[in-house]
Design a protein around this motif. Structure first.
Motif, PDB file in Angstrom:
ATOM      1  N   LYS A  46       0.837  -1.211   0.000  1.00  0.00           N
ATOM      2  CA  LYS A  46       0.000   0.000   0.000  1.00  0.00           C
ATOM      3  C   LYS A  46       0.867   1.254   0.000  1.00  0.00           C
ATOM      4  O   LYS A  46       0.478   2.292  -0.535  1.00  0.00           O
ATOM      5  N   LEU A  47       2.076   1.137   0.560  1.00  0.00           N
ATOM      6  CA  LEU A  47       3.002   2.279   0.547  1.00  0.00           C
ATOM      7  C   LEU A  47       3.314   2.735  -0.874  1.00  0.00           C
ATOM      8  O   LEU A  47       3.403   3.934  -1.142  1.00  0.00           O
ATOM      9  N   ASN A  48       3.500   1.782  -1.780  1.00  0.00           N
ATOM     10  CA  ASN A  48       3.783   2.143  -3.169  1.00  0.00           C
ATOM     11  C   ASN A  48       2.653   2.963  -3.769  1.00  0.00           C
ATOM     12  O   ASN A  48       2.894   3.932  -4.501  1.00  0.00           O
ATOM     13  N   GLU A  49       1.429   2.575  -3.480  1.00  0.00           N
ATOM     14  CA  GLU A  49       0.284   3.323  -3.982  1.00  0.00           C
ATOM     15  C   GLU A  49       0.308   4.758  -3.450  1.00  0.00           C
ATOM     16  O   GLU A  49       0.105   5.723  -4.201  1.00  0.00           O
ATOM     17  N   GLU A  50       0.571   4.901  -2.158  1.00  0.00           N
ATOM     18  CA  GLU A  50       0.582   6.235  -1.548  1.00  0.00           C
ATOM     19  C   GLU A  50       1.727   7.095  -2.085  1.00  0.00           C
ATOM     20  O   GLU A  50       1.549   8.288  -2.337  1.00  0.00           O
ATOM     21  N   VAL A  51       2.895   6.499  -2.283  1.00  0.00           N
ATOM     22  CA  VAL A  51       4.025   7.253  -2.844  1.00  0.00           C
ATOM     23  C   VAL A  51       3.689   7.702  -4.266  1.00  0.00           C
ATOM     24  O   VAL A  51       4.020   8.821  -4.669  1.00  0.00           O
TER      25      VAL A  51
END
Length: 118
Positions: A46-51
């Motif tokens: 999910k971090l990749n999506e937020e970045v």
């Protein structure tokens, strides 16, 4: 960039930050469709999506896409960066119930390292 209330006017993050992280973690854990190791990996991904949303906001705030022009503000960028921080803390909490201590130790090491001449 936008004008903000000075940081000194806000209480420093403390127990209330971690209480919120724990509450978000619990809410997400109780409603995730995939459990086990795959669920943990998805939480971290999910971090990749937020970045990506940070990148989109920066591109939108600077008007770098000539087809779209200016679509975001620097306040949007700040908000997306906060989403990254919250998502990272929740992911850390997913990996360990000692997230607060793990983060504090890591922050201390990074801070100490930044004060040491190269």
């Amino acid at each position: 960039m936008s004008d903000q209330t000075p940081l000194s006017d806000h209480a420093p993050p403390g127990p209330e930050l971690w209480a919120s992280v724990d509450a978000l973690w619990e809410w997400l854990d109780n409603s995730r469709p995939i459990d086990g190791p795959d669920g943990v990996l998805l939480r971290i991904l999910k971090l990749n999506e937020e970045v990506g949303e940070v990148a989109e906001a920066v591109i939108g705030a600077t008007g770098q896409n000539p087809r779209k022009g200016v679509t975001h503000t620097w306040d949007d960028v700040q908000s997306e960066l906060c989403d990254v921080a919250v998502t990272a803390l929740v992911a850390l909490r997913t990996l360990t119930p000692d997230a607060r201590e793990v983060f504090a130790r890591h922050l201390e090491r990074v801070t100490r390292r930044s004060r040491t001449p190269s």
